[in-house]
Scaffold this motif. Structure first.
Motif, PDB file in Angstrom:
ATOM      1  N   TYR A 470       8.462  -2.768  31.307  1.00 17.76           N
ATOM      2  CA  TYR A 470       9.789  -2.216  31.623  1.00 17.76           C
ATOM      3  C   TYR A 470      10.877  -3.131  31.065  1.00 17.76           C
ATOM      4  CZ  TYR A 470      13.873  -1.034  34.507  1.00 17.76           C
ATOM      5  OH  TYR A 470      15.143  -0.703  34.940  1.00 17.76           O
ATOM      6  N   ALA A 471      10.651  -4.444  31.105  1.00 13.37           N
ATOM      7  CA  ALA A 471      11.626  -5.406  30.585  1.00 13.37           C
ATOM      8  C   ALA A 471      11.842  -5.229  29.087  1.00 13.37           C
ATOM      9  CB  ALA A 471      11.168  -6.833  30.875  1.00 13.37           C
ATOM     10  N   GLU A 472      10.809  -4.814  28.363  1.00 15.71           N
ATOM     11  CA  GLU A 472      10.980  -4.525  26.940  1.00 15.71           C
ATOM     12  C   GLU A 472      11.985  -3.384  26.759  1.00 15.71           C
ATOM     13  OE1 GLU A 472       7.315  -3.807  24.918  1.00 15.71           O
ATOM     14  OE2 GLU A 472       6.257  -5.403  25.981  1.00 15.71           O
ATOM     15  N   GLN A 473      11.852  -2.334  27.564  1.00 14.33           N
ATOM     16  CA  GLN A 473      12.797  -1.218  27.512  1.00 14.33           C
ATOM     17  C   GLN A 473      14.184  -1.680  27.931  1.00 14.33           C
ATOM     18  OE1 GLN A 473      11.622   2.453  29.552  1.00 14.33           O
ATOM     19  NE2 GLN A 473      13.694   2.683  30.338  1.00 14.33           N
ATOM     20  N   LEU A 474      14.238  -2.488  28.986  1.00  8.81           N
ATOM     21  CA  LEU A 474      15.519  -2.966  29.489  1.00  8.81           C
ATOM     22  C   LEU A 474      16.231  -3.831  28.449  1.00  8.81           C
ATOM     23  CD1 LEU A 474      17.435  -3.061  31.899  1.00  8.81           C
ATOM     24  CD2 LEU A 474      16.161  -5.064  32.722  1.00  8.81           C
ATOM     25  N   ALA A 475      15.482  -4.652  27.717  1.00 10.26           N
ATOM     26  CA  ALA A 475      16.087  -5.480  26.672  1.00 10.26           C
ATOM     27  C   ALA A 475      16.805  -4.607  25.654  1.00 10.26           C
ATOM     28  CB  ALA A 475      15.022  -6.338  25.991  1.00 10.26           C
ATOM     29  N   ASP A 476      16.186  -3.491  25.309  1.00 11.78           N
ATOM     30  CA  ASP A 476      16.831  -2.545  24.396  1.00 11.78           C
ATOM     31  C   ASP A 476      18.095  -1.974  25.034  1.00 11.78           C
ATOM     32  OD1 ASP A 476      17.049  -0.738  22.114  1.00 11.78           O
ATOM     33  OD2 ASP A 476      16.299   0.824  23.459  1.00 11.78           O
ATOM     34  N   GLU A 477      18.022  -1.641  26.305  1.00 11.87           N
ATOM     35  CA  GLU A 477      19.151  -1.020  26.995  1.00 11.87           C
ATOM     36  C   GLU A 477      20.340  -1.968  27.143  1.00 11.87           C
ATOM     37  OE1 GLU A 477      16.584   2.138  29.751  1.00 11.87           O
ATOM     38  OE2 GLU A 477      17.123   0.169  30.541  1.00 11.87           O
ATOM     39  N   ILE A 478      20.107  -3.272  27.218  1.00 13.89           N
ATOM     40  CA  ILE A 478      21.228  -4.211  27.378  1.00 13.89           C
ATOM     41  C   ILE A 478      21.713  -4.762  26.041  1.00 13.89           C
ATOM     42  CG2 ILE A 478      20.525  -4.840  29.715  1.00 13.89           C
ATOM     43  CD1 ILE A 478      19.413  -7.453  28.636  1.00 13.89           C
ATOM     44  N   GLY A 479      21.125  -4.281  24.927  1.00 12.05           N
ATOM     45  CA  GLY A 479      21.683  -4.609  23.620  1.00 12.05           C
ATOM     46  C   GLY A 479      20.962  -5.655  22.806  1.00 12.05           C
ATOM     47  N   ALA A 480      19.709  -5.949  23.130  1.00  9.50           N
ATOM     48  CA  ALA A 480      18.980  -6.986  22.392  1.00  9.50           C
ATOM     49  C   ALA A 480      18.729  -6.605  20.934  1.00  9.50           C
ATOM     50  CB  ALA A 480      17.651  -7.284  23.079  1.00  9.50           C
ATOM     51  N   TYR A 481      18.771  -5.303  20.617  1.00 13.90           N
ATOM     52  CA  TYR A 481      18.491  -4.862  19.248  1.00 13.90           C
ATOM     53  C   TYR A 481      19.721  -4.327  18.534  1.00 13.90           C
ATOM     54  CZ  TYR A 481      13.691  -5.392  20.753  1.00 13.90           C
ATOM     55  OH  TYR A 481      12.511  -5.914  21.229  1.00 13.90           O
ATOM     56  N   GLU A 482      20.883  -4.645  19.057  1.00  6.99           N
ATOM     57  CA  GLU A 482      22.101  -4.229  18.354  1.00  6.99           C
ATOM     58  C   GLU A 482      22.127  -4.870  16.968  1.00  6.99           C
ATOM     59  OE1 GLU A 482      25.353  -5.321  20.835  1.00  6.99           O
ATOM     60  OE2 GLU A 482      24.943  -3.788  22.361  1.00  6.99           O
ATOM     61  N   GLY A 483      22.295  -4.034  15.944  1.00  8.76           N
ATOM     62  CA  GLY A 483      22.290  -4.528  14.568  1.00  8.76           C
ATOM     63  C   GLY A 483      20.921  -4.869  14.037  1.00  8.76           C
ATOM     64  N   ASP A 484      19.863  -4.470  14.741  1.00  8.74           N
ATOM     65  CA  ASP A 484      18.498  -4.806  14.327  1.00  8.74           C
ATOM     66  C   ASP A 484      17.603  -3.578  14.473  1.00  8.74           C
ATOM     67  OD1 ASP A 484      16.148  -6.073  13.651  1.00  8.74           O
ATOM     68  OD2 ASP A 484      15.971  -7.196  15.540  1.00  8.74           O
ATOM     69  N   PRO A 485      17.779  -2.556  13.621  1.00 11.54           N
ATOM     70  CA  PRO A 485      17.014  -1.316  13.775  1.00 11.54           C
ATOM     71  C   PRO A 485      15.514  -1.504  13.611  1.00 11.54           C
ATOM     72  CG  PRO A 485      18.195  -1.336  11.687  1.00 11.54           C
ATOM     73  CD  PRO A 485      18.711  -2.488  12.477  1.00 11.54           C
ATOM     74  N   VAL A 486      15.100  -2.437  12.743  1.00 10.17           N
ATOM     75  CA  VAL A 486      13.665  -2.656  12.562  1.00 10.17           C
ATOM     76  C   VAL A 486      13.090  -3.370  13.788  1.00 10.17           C
ATOM     77  CG1 VAL A 486      11.896  -3.684  11.095  1.00 10.17           C
ATOM     78  CG2 VAL A 486      13.927  -2.682  10.066  1.00 10.17           C
ATOM     79  N   GLY A 487      13.889  -4.256  14.384  1.00 13.29           N
ATOM     80  CA  GLY A 487      13.450  -4.880  15.628  1.00 13.29           C
ATOM     81  C   GLY A 487      13.245  -3.849  16.720  1.00 13.29           C
ATOM     82  N   ARG A 488      14.094  -2.801  16.715  1.00 10.10           N
ATOM     83  CA  ARG A 488      13.923  -1.745  17.722  1.00 10.10           C
ATOM     84  C   ARG A 488      12.634  -0.966  17.464  1.00 10.10           C
ATOM     85  NH1 ARG A 488      15.365   3.481  19.357  1.00 10.10           N
ATOM     86  NH2 ARG A 488      15.749   3.482  21.619  1.00 10.10           N
TER      87      ARG A 488
END
Length: 599
Positions: A470-488
């Motif tokens: 769930y934390a992996e999903q949450l990291a995406d939701e709080i902006g950990a992959y902003e500007g990093d589409p391949v990381g997403r």
């Protein structure tokens, strides 16, 4: 935010929902240090239950070892643990659940789940303990004293003075005893017909040999401790530690190796526990204790297939946006692993660059935590590589919490293959094992001062691993992959990987897939390297059901969140919900869902 503030139910208190109160910043009516039962008027029945569980927790912790003493791994100890579990279950059965407060009833239900699962597992063969993560094999490529204990003994034993040195040497002697205790159970279980698959035996024997044949002062048991002893000015420890290794540990490792080698003529390639005595019942038990949910193996297999299909469709869309349009989703993700943008050199320097990059990304997500939580403890954590001595059998990454506040917790990354650690894959591993995953989860629990000893003792893979996924999903939701589409894409691949785990785990142990069939399925559908998929499948073979806990737990946490969102509407606060799940402490998934409904 106090755990008990969050668990007090609206129906029991006749007041507004705690989650809604948190969303509006209202103060709780529960005083610090008050028990849940007292807060809810549960009275004497709640107090008796709390005292009983406190006593049980102390006993459970003693059974696990700790401090200067390692756990007892003998058959006699296993029998004692089984008898003690039966007694605890009987004591719990004497409690009138109907007289408990709603919150105390959650503790009751949690304890009943734990004791029923433990009682069932202690009645079977193999390894089991309070983690409720049984293995049919006492020693394997991922289990046993030789696998779990060296890093703790050599890497974490205090080394400040001569007294510390003596305690360290005593642990080395205890380690030799633990090895022989396990060897005794290997023989006992073999007499029942429990023989690991041939490929598991081969890997295990190779890893035991690596430790057995290592330099007496240059292995994980000794080298780190001796280095610290030298820094502390403790003289003569090298000779004493080497003598114990040569005279006691190496012979014990040899005896264990011989016991396992003697099983090879009886071993075959059947991967699933279904092939072992009463194997189907063993798997049903292991699946239930790992997922803490009531899924039949066949039902969960079909759910896994549906999750894989949904995630694959989303990843396909993102890959197309990156210009990767040809071939299966798995093959296109594998192509990213060969993209020079995401690769470091296959050298020791290149491996260090991966570690440096990982530590930088870890620091990045720490700065975003206020978007997902109101409580953000700051305990040190860093990234290191898995020891080369065990990397062939180790997973891609795992977390090791430090019990010493002066030492950081560690996120280990397996750098056996640089290509398996292409940079687009790294962030989601850190979010799972570190922040806001296991390390953050552990940090919150350590600071939850009102969490009872019992609740600090019990563990559930679905809660622990479900939170990390769930934390992996949450990291995406709080902006950990902003500007990093391949990381997403890497994040979604991590989700897909766990969905695939459900399919292959139930495939191996229920649908009777072969090892090769499971590896091929994982490579094709999860975009995994074949070597990595092989290690994963071998892990599932020795820990039946555990691989399913990630996705089942994550789906339940997310489903409970959406239920709370629908019920609270505009009053719902994502940060407060996340605080709530962590502050509630370890719970079976069905009990967690009930706790959310109480708010």
């Amino acid at each position: 935010m106090r755990r008990r503030d969050l668990l007090v139910g609206a129906a029991a208190l006749g007041m507004a929902s705690p989650l809604a109160a948190c969303a509006t910043g209202a103060a709780s009516t529960v005083s610090p240090g008050a028990t849940m039962g007292a807060a809810m008027g549960g009275g004497a029945d709640d107090a008796r239950l709390a005292a009983m569980l406190e006593r049980h927790a102390q006993a459970l912790r003693a059974e696990e070892g700790g401090g200067d003493r390692l756990a007892d791994y003998s058959l006699a100890a296993r029998a004692r643990h089984g008898q003690a579990t039966a007694q605890r279950l009987a004591e719990l059965g004497a409690v009138n659940r109907a007289a408990l407060s709603a919150a105390a009833a959650l503790d009751y239900d949690t304890a009943r789940f734990v004791y029923e699962a433990m009682a069932d597992q202690y009645g079977r063969y193999g390894f089991s303990d309070i983690n409720l993560r049984p293995s049919p094999y006492v020693v394997s490529q991922m289990n046993g004293a030789y696998y779990w204990l060296p890093d703790g003994i050599g890497g974490r034993s205090p080394m400040k003075d001569a007294a510390d040195a003596d305690r360290y040497l005593d642990k080395l002697n205890q380690f030799a005893v633990a090895l022989d205790q396990e060897t005794e159970q290997i023989g006992h279980d073999a007499g029942l017909g429990v023989v690991p698959p041939d490929f598991i035996l081969a890997k295990t024997l190779a890893q035991i040999a690596a430790l057995r044949d290592s330099s007496p002062t240059g292995n994980a048991l000794t080298a780190p401790a001796l280095e610290r002893a030298h820094e502390a000015g403790i003289a003569g420890l090298d000779t004493r530690a080497a003598a114990i290794f040569v005279e006691r540990i190496r012979p014990a490792l040899q005896r264990q190796s011989e016991a396992l080698a003697a099983l090879q003529p009886r071993a075959d390639a059947r991967a699933g526990v279904w092939a072992k005595p009463d194997g189907e019942a063993y798997y049903a038990s292991a699946l239930h204790s790992n997922t803490t949910a009531s899924y039949a193996p066949g039902e969960l297999h079909q759910l896994g297939l549906s999750w894989v299909a949904e995630l694959s469709a989303e990843i396909d869309r993102l890959l197309r946006a990156e210009g990767l349009t040809q071939g299966e989703v798995g093959a296109r993700m594998a192509a990213l692993d060969r993209d020079p943008r995401f690769l470091k050199p296959d050298t020791e320097a290149g491996r260090q660059e991966i570690i440096d990059y990982a530590n930088q990304r870890l620091n990045r997500v720490k700065g975003l935590l206020s978007r997902g939580f109101t409580v953000t403890p700051d305990r040190p954590v860093e990234v290191r590589r898995v020891s080369p001595a065990i990397q062939n059998g180790a997973p891609g990454g795992f977390y090791s919490a430090s019990s010493d506040p002066a030492q950081p917790s560690i996120i280990y990354i397996n750098l056996r293959s640089v290509e398996e650690n292409a940079l687009w894959r790294i962030p989601t591993l850190l979010h799972h094992e570190g922040v806001p995953g296991h390390h953050f989860q552990d940090s919150v629990l350590r600071e939850a001062g009102e969490l009872s000893l019992f609740r600090r003792t019990v563990r559930f893979s679905a809660w622990t691993e479900g939170w990390a996924l769930y934390a992996e999903q949450l990291a995406d939701e709080i902006g950990a992959y902003e500007g990093d589409p391949v990381g997403r894409i890497g994040y979604l691949q991590g989700q897909l990987f766990r969905a695939c785990r459900v399919v292959v785990d139930t495939g191996i142990h229920h649908a009777r897939w072969t090892r090769e069939q499971a590896i091929d399925w994982m490579v094709t559908h999860a975009g995994e390297h074949r070597d990595a998929a092989e290690r994963e499948i071998d892990r599932y073979c020795v820990y039946p059901g555990q691989a399913c806990s990630f996705m089942v737990g994550k789906q339940q946490i997310a489903a409970s969140r959406e239920e709370a969102r629908r019920r609270l509407g505009a009053r719902f606060d994502l940060r407060r919900y996340n605080d709530f799940v962590l502050a509630s402490g370890p719970l079976p998934m069905d009990v967690l869902a009930a706790a959310v409904r109480l708010t």
